[in-house]
Design a protein around this motif. Structure first.
Motif, PDB file in Angstrom:
ATOM      1  N   PRO A  66       0.807  -1.231   0.000  1.00 14.35           N
ATOM      2  CA  PRO A  66       0.000   0.000   0.000  1.00 14.35           C
ATOM      3  C   PRO A  66       0.839   1.280   0.000  1.00 14.35           C
ATOM      4  N   LYS A  67       1.927   1.326   0.775  1.00 10.02           N
ATOM      5  CA  LYS A  67       2.708   2.559   0.844  1.00 10.02           C
ATOM      6  C   LYS A  67       3.431   2.836  -0.478  1.00 10.02           C
ATOM      7  N   ASP A  68       3.772   1.773  -1.223  1.00  8.64           N
ATOM      8  CA  ASP A  68       4.381   1.955  -2.547  1.00  8.64           C
ATOM      9  C   ASP A  68       3.328   2.334  -3.581  1.00  8.64           C
ATOM     10  N   LYS A  69       2.195   1.668  -3.520  1.00 10.14           N
ATOM     11  CA  LYS A  69       1.111   1.958  -4.461  1.00 10.14           C
ATOM     12  C   LYS A  69       0.644   3.409  -4.327  1.00 10.14           C
ATOM     13  N   ASP A  70       0.618   3.920  -3.096  1.00  7.08           N
ATOM     14  CA  ASP A  70       0.136   5.276  -2.859  1.00  7.08           C
ATOM     15  C   ASP A  70       1.042   6.337  -3.465  1.00  7.08           C
ATOM     16  N   ARG A  71       2.250   5.971  -3.837  1.00  5.82           N
ATOM     17  CA  ARG A  71       3.162   6.948  -4.448  1.00  5.82           C
ATOM     18  C   ARG A  71       2.787   7.251  -5.897  1.00  5.82           C
ATOM     19  N   PHE A  72       2.004   6.376  -6.517  1.00  5.19           N
ATOM     20  CA  PHE A  72       1.692   6.516  -7.938  1.00  5.19           C
ATOM     21  C   PHE A  72       0.381   7.256  -8.155  1.00  5.19           C
ATOM     22  N   MET A  73       0.357   8.064  -9.202  1.00  2.00           N
ATOM     23  CA  MET A  73      -0.876   8.678  -9.679  1.00  2.00           C
ATOM     24  C   MET A  73      -0.888   8.554 -11.202  1.00  2.00           C
ATOM     25  N   VAL A  74      -2.025   8.138 -11.752  1.00  2.00           N
ATOM     26  CA  VAL A  74      -2.145   7.871 -13.180  1.00  2.00           C
ATOM     27  C   VAL A  74      -2.963   8.967 -13.844  1.00  2.00           C
ATOM     28  N   VAL A  75      -2.406   9.543 -14.923  1.00  3.16           N
ATOM     29  CA  VAL A  75      -3.123  10.554 -15.709  1.00  3.16           C
ATOM     30  C   VAL A  75      -3.036  10.167 -17.179  1.00  3.16           C
ATOM     31  N   LYS A  76      -3.981  10.646 -17.968  1.00  3.27           N
ATOM     32  CA  LYS A  76      -3.980  10.372 -19.406  1.00  3.27           C
ATOM     33  C   LYS A  76      -3.531  11.609 -20.172  1.00  3.27           C
ATOM     34  N   ALA A  77      -2.639  11.375 -21.128  1.00  5.75           N
ATOM     35  CA  ALA A  77      -2.174  12.472 -21.965  1.00  5.75           C
ATOM     36  C   ALA A  77      -3.269  12.888 -22.933  1.00  5.75           C
ATOM     37  N   THR A  78      -3.250  14.156 -23.307  1.00  6.56           N
ATOM     38  CA  THR A  78      -4.173  14.661 -24.323  1.00  6.56           C
ATOM     39  C   THR A  78      -3.363  15.085 -25.536  1.00  6.56           C
ATOM     40  N   SER A  79      -4.048  15.515 -26.569  1.00  6.12           N
ATOM     41  CA  SER A  79      -3.352  15.964 -27.779  1.00  6.12           C
ATOM     42  C   SER A  79      -2.729  17.339 -27.605  1.00  6.12           C
ATOM     43  N   ASN A  80      -3.065  18.022 -26.515  1.00  4.13           N
ATOM     44  CA  ASN A  80      -2.535  19.354 -26.258  1.00  4.13           C
ATOM     45  C   ASN A  80      -1.434  19.281 -25.192  1.00  4.13           C
ATOM     46  N   PRO A  81      -0.143  19.495 -25.564  1.00  2.00           N
ATOM     47  CA  PRO A  81       0.943  19.416 -24.585  1.00  2.00           C
ATOM     48  C   PRO A  81       0.776  20.384 -23.419  1.00  2.00           C
ATOM     49  N   ALA A  82       0.090  21.495 -23.636  1.00  2.00           N
ATOM     50  CA  ALA A  82      -0.101  22.481 -22.570  1.00  2.00           C
ATOM     51  C   ALA A  82      -0.919  21.899 -21.419  1.00  2.00           C
ATOM     52  N   ASP A  83      -1.816  20.944 -21.720  1.00  2.00           N
ATOM     53  CA  ASP A  83      -2.608  20.322 -20.666  1.00  2.00           C
ATOM     54  C   ASP A  83      -1.724  19.559 -19.689  1.00  2.00           C
ATOM     55  N   LEU A  84      -0.745  18.833 -20.230  1.00  2.87           N
ATOM     56  CA  LEU A  84       0.167  18.072 -19.380  1.00  2.87           C
ATOM     57  C   LEU A  84       1.038  19.013 -18.558  1.00  2.87           C
ATOM     58  N   GLN A  85       1.499  20.078 -19.175  1.00  2.00           N
ATOM     59  CA  GLN A  85       2.317  21.048 -18.437  1.00  2.00           C
ATOM     60  C   GLN A  85       1.535  21.648 -17.268  1.00  2.00           C
ATOM     61  N   THR A  86       0.277  21.976 -17.496  1.00  2.00           N
ATOM     62  CA  THR A  86      -0.564  22.517 -16.420  1.00  2.00           C
ATOM     63  C   THR A  86      -0.754  21.501 -15.308  1.00  2.00           C
ATOM     64  N   LEU A  87      -0.981  20.252 -15.673  1.00  2.00           N
ATOM     65  CA  LEU A  87      -1.202  19.204 -14.684  1.00  2.00           C
ATOM     66  C   LEU A  87       0.056  18.973 -13.840  1.00  2.00           C
TER      67      LEU A  87
END
Length: 362
Positions: A66-87
């Motif tokens: 659990p303590k290792d799993k909690d370190r991860f967060m999953v996000v999906k990339a979009t076609s706009n690179p600016a979205d990832l930069q903001t995130l």
């Protein structure tokens, strides 16, 4: 009025100066919070079987403590690179690593989003799921999803140079002008998803005989001008292409230099010679023959022009046409690699034909 025995005892207690000094100088312990690992899923990247890639990742994470799993967060990339930069900017105070899940193009998009933040404490991780995965292979990163996730928790950092095209397009593997960009333009995303690396074979065979032969002018950071007739100029940060093929086997992403290879060709008869070699030579012999016609040099900056405008690309993404400028940015990014990995040993050097004023008149 009589003094009680308790009061008398308390008045004899003397404070310990050393304890007071220690308490005043030692701040309260703090929990290190900058340990999050952001997994950026490229929806176009290949998965395994019919299960969606994000579900495969979640299934693997469910097997972690659990303590290792909690370190991860999953996000999906979009076609706009600016979205990832903001995130990334929203979570940067917690982030230790941002992970590209995909191929070389996915790594490039993560780096493009990270660079404006100018935070060297955030490393880049890679879970190879693209068509080529060339840079991950160079770094020794495992292709197994489970091993890759474990590497993100236990691996070490490797400082890598990157290339910048026209001052704004990062490149981790290789960029160029001419034939290579034509091949990338001709290979569709659908073909890559269906046929993997074989998708490039069709494009190589068609573009090799249709890409124009032009005169390239390459100006280096030390003022040298190199002029040569050919079909492509490759600018590399690392060396490998597919299988045994590499036009820049000496390229290392930790030497502060970019490696340039000029694929010379004088006329259409040279195409026939290459076609014959493709049919009659083993890959190793073919590569040796090809390298005999390649002119190679190192620099920190090159500007490429041509008498006829040709396409340009970085890490498989077409970015425009010549002229194009490439510069190296030393130790710009830290990658997470396995502890046992030893990429790019210093003694691994191959001698190639250098660019000289005799072989390349200006």
């Amino acid at each position: 009025m009589a003094t009680s025995p308790i009061t008398t005892a308390l008045t004899k207690i003397r404070p310990n100066p050393s304890l007071i000094r220690f308490a005043s100088q030692s701040p309260a312990p703090q929990v290190h919070s900058k340990n999050k690992i952001m997994l950026v899923v490229n929806p176009q990247a290949g998965g395994v079987g019919d299960s969606p890639l994000d579900q495969q990742i979640q299934d693997e994470l469910n097997t972690f403590r659990p303590k290792d799993k909690d370190r991860f967060m999953v996000v999906k990339a979009t076609s706009n690179p600016a979205d990832l930069q903001t995130l990334i900017a929203q979570h940067k105070d917690k982030l230790n690593t941002v992970v590209a899940i995909g191929g070389d193009g996915s790594i490039r998009q993560v780096i493009k989003a990270l660079l404006p933040l100018k935070d060297p404490s955030i490393a880049v991780g890679v879970l190879p799921r693209g068509t080529g995965n060339l840079f991950a292979t160079e770094l020794g990163i495992p292709t197994s999803l489970k091993e890759g996730l474990q590497t993100l928790l236990t691996g070490k950092r490797f400082e890598s140079d990157i290339l910048m095209a026209n001052g704004k397009e990062p490149c981790i593997m290789m960029g160029g002008a001419g034939l290579d960009a034509d091949i990338m333009e001709a290979t569709t995303r659908t073909e890559k998803r269906w046929f993997g690396k074989l998708a490039y074979v069709k494009s190589v065979l068609t573009q090799l005989f249709s890409s124009p032969i032009v005169t390239f002018n390459i100006e280096t950071d030390d003022g040298k001008l190199i002029r040569k007739k050919g079909i492509a100029v490759l600018v590399a940060n690392a060396g490998k292409l597919l299988g045994p093929f590499s036009f820049t086997p000496d390229a290392k992403p930790n030497d502060g230099l970019l490696d340039v290879a000029i694929l010379g060709m004088q006329n259409r008869m040279d195409y026939l010679k290459i076609g014959y070699q493709l049919l009659t030579s083993s890959p190793q012999k073919l590569m040796k023959k090809v390298l005999d016609g390649v002119t190679h040099f190192k620099a920190k900056k090159v500007t490429i022009t041509s008498d006829q405008a040709v396409r340009t690309e970085v890490d498989g993404d077409v970015i425009g046409k010549t002229p194009v400028e490439f510069t190296v940015v030393p130790k710009a990014v830290s990658f997470i690699i396995p502890h046992h990995a030893n990429p790019f040993p210093k003694n691994n050097v191959t001698t190639l034909k250098p660019a000289t004023s005799e072989s390349l008149p200006t």
